[in-house]
Design a protein around this motif. Structure first.
Motif, PDB file in Angstrom:
ATOM      1  N   PRO A  97       0.583  -1.045   0.218  1.00 56.32           N
ATOM      2  CA  PRO A  97      -0.578  -0.502   0.055  1.00 56.32           C
ATOM      3  C   PRO A  97       0.604   1.068   0.198  1.00 56.32           C
ATOM      4  CG  PRO A  97       0.221  -0.909   2.126  1.00 56.32           C
ATOM      5  CD  PRO A  97       0.407  -2.425   0.828  1.00 56.32           C
ATOM      6  N   HIS A  98       1.775   0.869   0.310  1.00 59.69           N
ATOM      7  CA  HIS A  98       3.515   2.341   0.096  1.00 59.69           C
ATOM      8  C   HIS A  98       3.177   2.830  -0.878  1.00 59.69           C
ATOM      9  CE1 HIS A  98       2.859   2.054   4.637  1.00 59.69           C
ATOM     10  NE2 HIS A  98       2.834   0.955   4.220  1.00 59.69           N
ATOM     11  N   VAL A  99       3.381   2.370  -1.950  1.00 59.37           N
ATOM     12  CA  VAL A  99       3.764   1.992  -3.536  1.00 59.37           C
ATOM     13  C   VAL A  99       3.128   2.817  -4.460  1.00 59.37           C
ATOM     14  CG1 VAL A  99       5.223   0.983  -5.709  1.00 59.37           C
ATOM     15  CG2 VAL A  99       5.647   0.479  -3.484  1.00 59.37           C
ATOM     16  N   GLN A 100       3.058   4.028  -4.164  1.00 56.43           N
ATOM     17  CA  GLN A 100       2.624   4.933  -4.250  1.00 56.43           C
ATOM     18  C   GLN A 100       2.795   5.893  -5.289  1.00 56.43           C
ATOM     19  OE1 GLN A 100      -1.092   6.356  -1.117  1.00 56.43           O
ATOM     20  NE2 GLN A 100      -1.185   4.482  -1.106  1.00 56.43           N
ATOM     21  N   ALA A 101       2.742   7.285  -6.269  1.00 55.73           N
ATOM     22  CA  ALA A 101       2.869   8.197  -6.547  1.00 55.73           C
ATOM     23  C   ALA A 101       3.216   9.209  -5.637  1.00 55.73           C
ATOM     24  CB  ALA A 101       1.653   8.990  -7.713  1.00 55.73           C
ATOM     25  N   GLY A 102       4.931   9.769  -6.126  1.00 54.37           N
ATOM     26  CA  GLY A 102       4.403  11.411  -4.783  1.00 54.37           C
ATOM     27  C   GLY A 102       4.871  10.730  -3.953  1.00 54.37           C
ATOM     28  N   VAL A 103       5.951   9.394  -3.465  1.00 50.18           N
ATOM     29  CA  VAL A 103       6.146   8.515  -2.156  1.00 50.18           C
ATOM     30  C   VAL A 103       7.592   7.865  -3.023  1.00 50.18           C
ATOM     31  CG1 VAL A 103       6.447   6.539  -1.348  1.00 50.18           C
ATOM     32  CG2 VAL A 103       4.730   7.661  -0.837  1.00 50.18           C
ATOM     33  N   ASP A 109      16.305   6.325  -2.862  1.00 49.41           N
ATOM     34  CA  ASP A 109      16.866   7.834  -3.657  1.00 49.41           C
ATOM     35  C   ASP A 109      15.832   8.708  -2.684  1.00 49.41           C
ATOM     36  OD1 ASP A 109      18.091  10.674  -3.841  1.00 49.41           O
ATOM     37  OD2 ASP A 109      19.392   9.760  -4.955  1.00 49.41           O
ATOM     38  N   ALA A 110      15.960   9.621  -1.826  1.00 49.68           N
ATOM     39  CA  ALA A 110      14.840  10.711  -1.206  1.00 49.68           C
ATOM     40  C   ALA A 110      14.698  11.612  -2.510  1.00 49.68           C
ATOM     41  CB  ALA A 110      15.741  11.579   0.124  1.00 49.68           C
ATOM     42  N   LYS A 111      15.788  11.746  -3.723  1.00 49.14           N
ATOM     43  CA  LYS A 111      15.349  12.418  -4.813  1.00 49.14           C
ATOM     44  C   LYS A 111      14.682  11.800  -5.746  1.00 49.14           C
ATOM     45  CE  LYS A 111      19.329  15.057  -4.149  1.00 49.14           C
ATOM     46  NZ  LYS A 111      20.581  15.599  -4.615  1.00 49.14           N
ATOM     47  N   GLN A 112      14.545  10.318  -5.232  1.00 56.42           N
ATOM     48  CA  GLN A 112      13.657   9.874  -6.828  1.00 56.42           C
ATOM     49  C   GLN A 112      12.163   9.188  -6.432  1.00 56.42           C
ATOM     50  OE1 GLN A 112      15.377   5.401  -7.631  1.00 56.42           O
ATOM     51  NE2 GLN A 112      14.413   5.612 -10.034  1.00 56.42           N
ATOM     52  N   ILE A 113      11.742  10.128  -6.566  1.00 55.19           N
ATOM     53  CA  ILE A 113       9.810  10.603  -6.258  1.00 55.19           C
ATOM     54  C   ILE A 113       8.994   9.417  -7.113  1.00 55.19           C
ATOM     55  CG2 ILE A 113       8.246  11.341  -5.541  1.00 55.19           C
ATOM     56  CD1 ILE A 113      10.704  12.547  -3.975  1.00 55.19           C
ATOM     57  N   LEU A 114       8.334   8.867  -6.937  1.00 51.44           N
ATOM     58  CA  LEU A 114       8.020   7.200  -7.791  1.00 51.44           C
ATOM     59  C   LEU A 114       6.075   8.832  -8.752  1.00 51.44           C
ATOM     60  CD1 LEU A 114       7.081   4.234  -5.380  1.00 51.44           C
ATOM     61  CD2 LEU A 114       8.962   4.721  -7.734  1.00 51.44           C
ATOM     62  N   VAL A 139      13.529   0.925 -10.847  1.00 51.65           N
ATOM     63  CA  VAL A 139      12.435   1.651 -11.673  1.00 51.65           C
ATOM     64  C   VAL A 139      12.072   1.998 -12.835  1.00 51.65           C
ATOM     65  CG1 VAL A 139      11.216   3.656 -11.665  1.00 51.65           C
ATOM     66  CG2 VAL A 139      12.360   3.039  -9.589  1.00 51.65           C
ATOM     67  N   ASN A 140      11.724   1.262 -13.943  1.00 53.35           N
ATOM     68  CA  ASN A 140      11.319   0.892 -14.872  1.00 53.35           C
ATOM     69  C   ASN A 140      12.403   0.737 -15.925  1.00 53.35           C
ATOM     70  OD1 ASN A 140       9.150   2.571 -14.744  1.00 53.35           O
ATOM     71  ND2 ASN A 140       9.830   5.247 -14.903  1.00 53.35           N
ATOM     72  N   HIS A 141      13.311   1.794 -16.238  1.00 51.78           N
ATOM     73  CA  HIS A 141      15.016   1.105 -17.064  1.00 51.78           C
ATOM     74  C   HIS A 141      15.937   0.114 -16.137  1.00 51.78           C
ATOM     75  CE1 HIS A 141      15.424   4.967 -16.265  1.00 51.78           C
ATOM     76  NE2 HIS A 141      17.177   4.788 -16.778  1.00 51.78           N
ATOM     77  N   VAL A 142      15.596   0.417 -14.651  1.00 53.15           N
ATOM     78  CA  VAL A 142      16.440   0.166 -13.901  1.00 53.15           C
ATOM     79  C   VAL A 142      16.669  -1.435 -13.718  1.00 53.15           C
ATOM     80  CG1 VAL A 142      17.467  -0.420 -11.176  1.00 53.15           C
ATOM     81  CG2 VAL A 142      17.147   2.170 -12.733  1.00 53.15           C
ATOM     82  N   ILE A 143      17.466  -2.454 -14.546  1.00 47.71           N
ATOM     83  CA  ILE A 143      16.993  -3.972 -14.038  1.00 47.71           C
ATOM     84  C   ILE A 143      16.759  -4.276 -12.959  1.00 47.71           C
ATOM     85  CG2 ILE A 143      18.076  -5.700 -14.783  1.00 47.71           C
ATOM     86  CD1 ILE A 143      19.007  -4.219 -16.685  1.00 47.71           C
ATOM     87  N   CYS A 144      18.416  -3.938 -12.380  1.00 46.23           N
ATOM     88  CA  CYS A 144      18.829  -4.223 -10.959  1.00 46.23           C
ATOM     89  C   CYS A 144      19.707  -3.770  -9.733  1.00 46.23           C
ATOM     90  CB  CYS A 144      19.271  -6.000 -10.977  1.00 46.23           C
ATOM     91  SG  CYS A 144      20.525  -6.180 -11.445  1.00 46.23           S
TER      92      CYS A 144
END
Length: 268
Positions: free
Chosen positions: A36-42, A89-94, A79-84
């Motif tokens: 439930p925590h995986v949301q836009a803005g997190v 990172d605090a700067k990486q916002i979903l 995320v997305n094009h990252v394989i593994c």
């Protein structure tokens, strides 16, 4: 894990398998809790902190990844094009439409390690993203179903490869599944492609992960300057799922089953 030279493969007894199952179940609980925590803005760093606190305070376990060969965080967030091996990172916002793999490992008080990963959608994914994620899950299941005494790791890899190629997705070859016990990355190395009948012959008591990584574009990878994050060279989407399995007398058993069931995904 990154591919290397193959060595001897441990065979585990019933007490080992019991402790491995406990560790795997706890790791799976972390990812179920996170849903439930995986949301836009997190941010991915927020997700990492949530997992760290749950592992330490609720599960009374140790986050295996922290400090492992210098890795700074509790989970990998790809995320997305990252394989593994993406570093939270605090700067990486979903954002809406993202896909993300979260890979977690926990060490129990007895010293056994559970390791598993799941894909999550942030809002509504693109049709391509959904097809990639679903196909990668199907490939994982096909690989798991190839596990039985007398089968080979080539059979497992071929089952995965067949599903991926049917959908014209490419398979990452530099990284593979691995044996796991009190040792995080042990033998055998489990490739996600292969030739039927080739490679290690499976025996009851072998424990390992199966964790196929499929790309929507080409298979080529690139490691970023942080020494961890692996991306698709062509920036195409990538997806991965991971389960731990044990070879039984009659087939396989999944050691990291989802506590809430598989939902809209096929059962294994």
């Amino acid at each position: 894990m990154k591919r290397g030279k193959q060595k001897m493969v441990p065979i585990h007894d019933a007490s080992d398998i019991f402790l491995s199952r406990k560790a795997g179940g706890l790791a799976a609980q972390v990812l179920a809790m996170l849903t439930p925590h995986v949301q836009a803005g997190v941010s991915t760093d927020q997700l990492d902190k949530i997992c760290h606190d749950y592992i330490v305070n609720e599960l009374q376990c140790t986050p295996t990844n922290v400090g492992y060969h210098g890795f700074p965080k509790t989970v990998c967030t790809s995320v997305n094009h990252v394989i593994c091996h993406g570093i939270p990172d605090a700067k990486q916002i979903l954002k809406e439409g993202d896909i993300i793999n979260v890979d977690v490992a926990v060490t129990t008080p007895e010293g056994w390690i559970g390791d598993t990963s799941r894909m999550y959608y942030v809002g509504q994914p693109s049709n391509l993203a959904k097809r990639l994620v679903n196909t990668t899950y199907e490939a994982l299941v096909a690989g798991i179903h190839a596990v039985k005494p007398g089968a080979t790791l080539g059979d497992v890899g071929h089952a995965i490869q067949t599903v991926a190629q049917r959908e014209r997705f490419s398979i990452v070859r530099e990284y593979c599944g691995h044996g796991i016990s009190k040792v995080y990355h042990d033998e055998p190395q489990v490739l996600h492609y292969g030739t039927p009948g080739q490679g290690l012959v499976l025996e009851p008591g072998m424990i390992f992960t199966i964790e196929p990584m499929l790309n929507a574009g080409k298979a080529a990878t690139r490691e970023l300057a942080d020494g961890w994050t692996v991306i698709t060279n062509d920036k195409s989407l990538s997806a991965q799922w991971e389960h731990m399995v044990v070879v039984t007398e009659t087939g396989f058993d999944v050691l990291t089953p989802w506590p809430e069931g598989t939902g809209s995904y096929p059962t294994i």
